[in-house]
Write a protein that holds these residues in place. Sequence first.
Motif, PDB file in Angstrom:
ATOM      1  N   TRP A  40      16.027  77.986   0.118  1.00 29.91           N
ATOM      2  CA  TRP A  40      14.637  77.492   0.081  1.00 29.91           C
ATOM      3  C   TRP A  40      14.411  76.383   1.105  1.00 29.91           C
ATOM      4  CZ3 TRP A  40      12.801  72.703  -2.364  1.00 29.91           C
ATOM      5  CH2 TRP A  40      11.425  72.676  -2.561  1.00 29.91           C
ATOM      6  N   ASN A  41      13.322  76.454   1.889  1.00 30.94           N
ATOM      7  CA  ASN A  41      13.015  75.351   2.809  1.00 30.94           C
ATOM      8  C   ASN A  41      11.633  74.753   2.564  1.00 30.94           C
ATOM      9  OD1 ASN A  41      11.279  77.220   3.879  1.00 30.94           O
ATOM     10  ND2 ASN A  41      12.114  77.164   5.941  1.00 30.94           N
ATOM     11  N   ALA A  42      11.048  75.056   1.421  1.00 30.68           N
ATOM     12  CA  ALA A  42       9.758  74.492   0.991  1.00 30.68           C
ATOM     13  C   ALA A  42       8.576  75.110   1.706  1.00 30.68           C
ATOM     14  CB  ALA A  42       9.691  72.971   1.152  1.00 30.68           C
ATOM     15  N   VAL A  43       8.793  75.891   2.749  1.00 25.87           N
ATOM     16  CA  VAL A  43       7.680  76.436   3.507  1.00 25.87           C
ATOM     17  C   VAL A  43       7.652  77.950   3.425  1.00 25.87           C
ATOM     18  CG1 VAL A  43       6.642  76.614   5.760  1.00 25.87           C
ATOM     19  CG2 VAL A  43       7.777  74.504   5.094  1.00 25.87           C
ATOM     20  N   ARG A  63      29.853  63.997   6.750  1.00 21.47           N
ATOM     21  CA  ARG A  63      28.786  63.000   6.622  1.00 21.47           C
ATOM     22  C   ARG A  63      28.463  62.738   5.152  1.00 21.47           C
ATOM     23  NH1 ARG A  63      26.970  65.192  11.536  1.00 21.47           N
ATOM     24  NH2 ARG A  63      27.135  63.569  13.095  1.00 21.47           N
ATOM     25  N   PRO A 239      25.575  53.280  13.723  1.00 23.57           N
ATOM     26  CA  PRO A 239      26.600  54.315  13.586  1.00 23.57           C
ATOM     27  C   PRO A 239      28.011  53.759  13.678  1.00 23.57           C
ATOM     28  CG  PRO A 239      25.638  54.374  15.767  1.00 23.57           C
ATOM     29  CD  PRO A 239      24.885  53.332  15.013  1.00 23.57           C
ATOM     30  N   THR A 246      30.745  60.704  14.679  1.00 21.05           N
ATOM     31  CA  THR A 246      29.782  59.622  14.604  1.00 21.05           C
ATOM     32  C   THR A 246      28.967  59.792  13.324  1.00 21.05           C
ATOM     33  OG1 THR A 246      29.639  59.414  16.986  1.00 21.05           O
ATOM     34  CG2 THR A 246      27.793  58.588  15.713  1.00 21.05           C
ATOM     35  N   TYR A 258      17.583  62.444   1.251  1.00 19.30           N
ATOM     36  CA  TYR A 258      16.216  62.464   1.787  1.00 19.30           C
ATOM     37  C   TYR A 258      16.204  63.027   3.206  1.00 19.30           C
ATOM     38  CZ  TYR A 258      11.872  60.721   3.752  1.00 19.30           C
ATOM     39  OH  TYR A 258      10.664  60.629   4.400  1.00 19.30           O
ATOM     40  N   LYS A 259      17.142  62.550   4.032  1.00 22.15           N
ATOM     41  CA  LYS A 259      17.165  63.007   5.430  1.00 22.15           C
ATOM     42  C   LYS A 259      17.529  64.474   5.517  1.00 22.15           C
ATOM     43  CE  LYS A 259      17.619  58.971   8.218  1.00 22.15           C
ATOM     44  NZ  LYS A 259      18.372  58.222   9.218  1.00 22.15           N
ATOM     45  N   ALA A 261      16.798  66.665   3.438  1.00 21.39           N
ATOM     46  CA  ALA A 261      15.632  67.434   3.028  1.00 21.39           C
ATOM     47  C   ALA A 261      14.524  67.379   4.066  1.00 21.39           C
ATOM     48  CB  ALA A 261      15.110  66.933   1.685  1.00 21.39           C
ATOM     49  N   PHE A 262      14.205  66.175   4.536  1.00 22.48           N
ATOM     50  CA  PHE A 262      12.957  66.038   5.277  1.00 22.48           C
ATOM     51  C   PHE A 262      13.109  65.804   6.763  1.00 22.48           C
ATOM     52  CE2 PHE A 262      11.693  64.938   0.893  1.00 22.48           C
ATOM     53  CZ  PHE A 262      10.868  66.031   0.715  1.00 22.48           C
ATOM     54  N   THR A 263      14.281  65.442   7.269  1.00 18.87           N
ATOM     55  CA  THR A 263      14.385  65.434   8.728  1.00 18.87           C
ATOM     56  C   THR A 263      15.179  66.630   9.220  1.00 18.87           C
ATOM     57  OG1 THR A 263      16.304  63.999   8.896  1.00 18.87           O
ATOM     58  CG2 THR A 263      14.179  62.933   8.886  1.00 18.87           C
ATOM     59  N   TYR A 264      16.200  67.050   8.471  1.00 17.64           N
ATOM     60  CA  TYR A 264      16.912  68.259   8.884  1.00 17.64           C
ATOM     61  C   TYR A 264      16.266  69.511   8.305  1.00 17.64           C
ATOM     62  CZ  TYR A 264      20.723  65.467  10.778  1.00 17.64           C
ATOM     63  OH  TYR A 264      21.469  64.601  11.515  1.00 17.64           O
ATOM     64  N   ASN A 265      15.310  69.329   7.386  1.00 14.73           N
ATOM     65  CA  ASN A 265      14.608  70.467   6.808  1.00 14.73           C
ATOM     66  C   ASN A 265      15.511  71.452   6.105  1.00 14.73           C
ATOM     67  OD1 ASN A 265      11.872  70.459   6.850  1.00 14.73           O
ATOM     68  ND2 ASN A 265      11.792  70.808   9.049  1.00 14.73           N
ATOM     69  N   LEU A 267      16.207  71.878   2.672  1.00 16.10           N
ATOM     70  CA  LEU A 267      15.942  71.440   1.304  1.00 16.10           C
ATOM     71  C   LEU A 267      16.932  72.027   0.320  1.00 16.10           C
ATOM     72  CD1 LEU A 267      12.905  71.167   2.729  1.00 16.10           C
ATOM     73  CD2 LEU A 267      12.534  70.309   0.440  1.00 16.10           C
TER      74      LEU A 267
END
Lengths: 299, 426
Positions: A40-43, A63, A239, A246, A258-259, A261-265, A267
């Motif tokens: 799922w990617n919300a879109v 990470r 970093p 890194t 959060y990142k 989900a919403f910057t790397y998309n 979800l």
Amino acid sequence: MSTYKNKPVFWLFVAPCLFAFVMVMIIPFILGVYYSFTDWNAVSMNINWVGISNYREVFSNPRFLHSFYITTMYALLNIVAVNVVAFALALLVTGKLKGANFYRSGFFIPNLIGGLVLGFLWQFILNTVLPSTGSVMGIEWLRNLMPLAKPNQALGSIVVVSTWQYAGYIMMIYIAGIQNVSDSLLEAAQIDGATYFQRLRHILFPMIAPAFTIASFLTLVNSFKQFDVNVSLTNGGPPKTFMDMTVNSTDLLALNIYKEAFTYNRLYSAQARSVIFFIVLTGVSLIQVYFNKKREVEL
Amino acid sequence: MKLIKILALALACVLSAGIMFGCVSDDGAEGGSAASDVTEITIYNNKVEIDEALKAFAATYEAETGVRVNVRTAGGDVSYSVSLKADMQGGTEPEIFVLEGPSGFADYNDRLTDLSDQPWVEDTTLEYIHEGKVMGFPVSIEGYGLAYNMAVLEQAEIDPATLVNYAAVEAAFAKIDSMKDELGLDAVISFPASGGMTWVTGLHNWNTYLTNGLAYDDYSVADLMMNGEVDEDRLAAYARYVNMLFKYSDQRVLLAGTYDDQINAFVQQKTAFIHQGNWAEPNLYGAGMDFDVAFAPHPYLDEDTDGIFVAAPSWYVVNNLAPNADAAKDFLAYLASNPNGHDYMVNQAGMVPAFDSVELLPSGQLSQSMLEWVAAGKIYNWQQYRMPDGFGMDTLGPIFTQLANGDIDEAEFCARIAAEVATLKQ
């Protein structure tokens, strides 16, 4: 409850709360767990079942492992810092201090300011105010201070800011605990010749153990869920090198999720991380409450 | 006792009923507005700075055509995509929203509308083509390079036209650095690599690796990257250049600077160069810039690369799941062709439109400089948006920061970038 005869009334009272709770907590939670097993990617309208591959990816992601590690470190530091400061403040303002009420509200006020605002405020203090103070007063080390550009100092800065914000709140819990301890106990000990620290150690600490349970539970959960100060103060940076990669040195779990989900998309993977986060947090806090409860005494 | 019970029961009923009616009356309000005759479209804007201008233009448009245009603005690229998604999850579909490249177009594929038959397509070269169809309306064109303070370069006797290869730019930086005291500078360039500024390093600067010296439609380096590989010689030359910029950068701006710090260092004439594009003009003039500026290339190769980086960075798309998609098409056509639309884009919003029929000239010198490069045909593309979301800013960006603060050297920088690029192979 079993003795309560009037079931319809009971359910009518519970219904509003239950309705809200189911709509905004239970259903999203179940959906979240479901999405963590999909792509799922919300879109996109196509949602495919992918089994546990999201979880497998998450556990092999350096990470995320780093984020887990750094969040644990942060939580330990923060629990100690907040509780020590809060308890010290509580002792101070329950003592024979002039204007104790004024100080109480003073220490509590930072808690009323939103974490985001605090973060930006302190970012300005650390990045701009301290160096210019240094150059005005001719203090070389202060002028060159860049705590937010150094990994360990940046994590320390978050601890300092969140302590400053949260200690006042925890202080209130300790104050309530301390005020409930009857003076006669302390006086009796004093007459028997106990020093201040003996009274603290053998009477006050055991008597306010319930307050410790609550305070350490709150700080534990709060430290693990740290997000707003993290976002505005460092946004994950600076970093550093971890496992030859890194990584962001202050990338605490909530921010990491959060990142993701919403910057790397991604979800789906963020949902998997949230589920892991939930299980770990629940486990850790249950263990903590269990052990703290054992220390409490009944009179 | 009985009375109390009845009272309690009544209160509970009121509470429950309140929740039910709360939901219902909400729906009722929505139904009411839809029932009225006015056609409404919603444009979901991602630029906070043009919010007012866009609302004023929307009012003009409504006065002329009777179509109501609601402007919703969500600032910054992260919170934009977050609030857009939240709205769509909540069942609200805006007619027009903004996308920034292949990953966005792929994600929102189900909602895209074919705009190939629209009149403005003939008028531009920068429309977005997705799966063979025109799907995106170019919002504006933007460009960046090494922006310089003309007076400082003149005083240092450096001809900006010569800054077209690494040797020349390195010599120029060294010369300015040696003359810092007479020129009144703190450093040669204002270039942040700090946490919040990784869009400058990880997106814009990194794009120079992808496109510098290549033909406008040459995607070879970007394709190689998406295949998980790097061009090692090119990357080494690029790393050498980045390291040189870092070395001559104002260290506080570099390591702990914010956008404002970066702008201020340049505007206060403490640096000769700034690594920004024409979008920074409102901030530069707002901070009181009163000297002449223009763009030079980012020439990190040994051979000459004479051009700056210009492209349409974002596109309006029409959402076919929204109720009034056709009205949205008309709105975009009006924006591209009507003098009111041109006036809004150029004079009110301060953008440089991507349409040939626009004759108004931008007022900012950086935009003018960009248009000179465009007119001369010396431009390179933006291809950083071919990377997956977050890769540039959040995966590559921190590697730049580590090079900037000395944690890693050039060789390690190249190795880590190569390792991250390798993860892009599908």
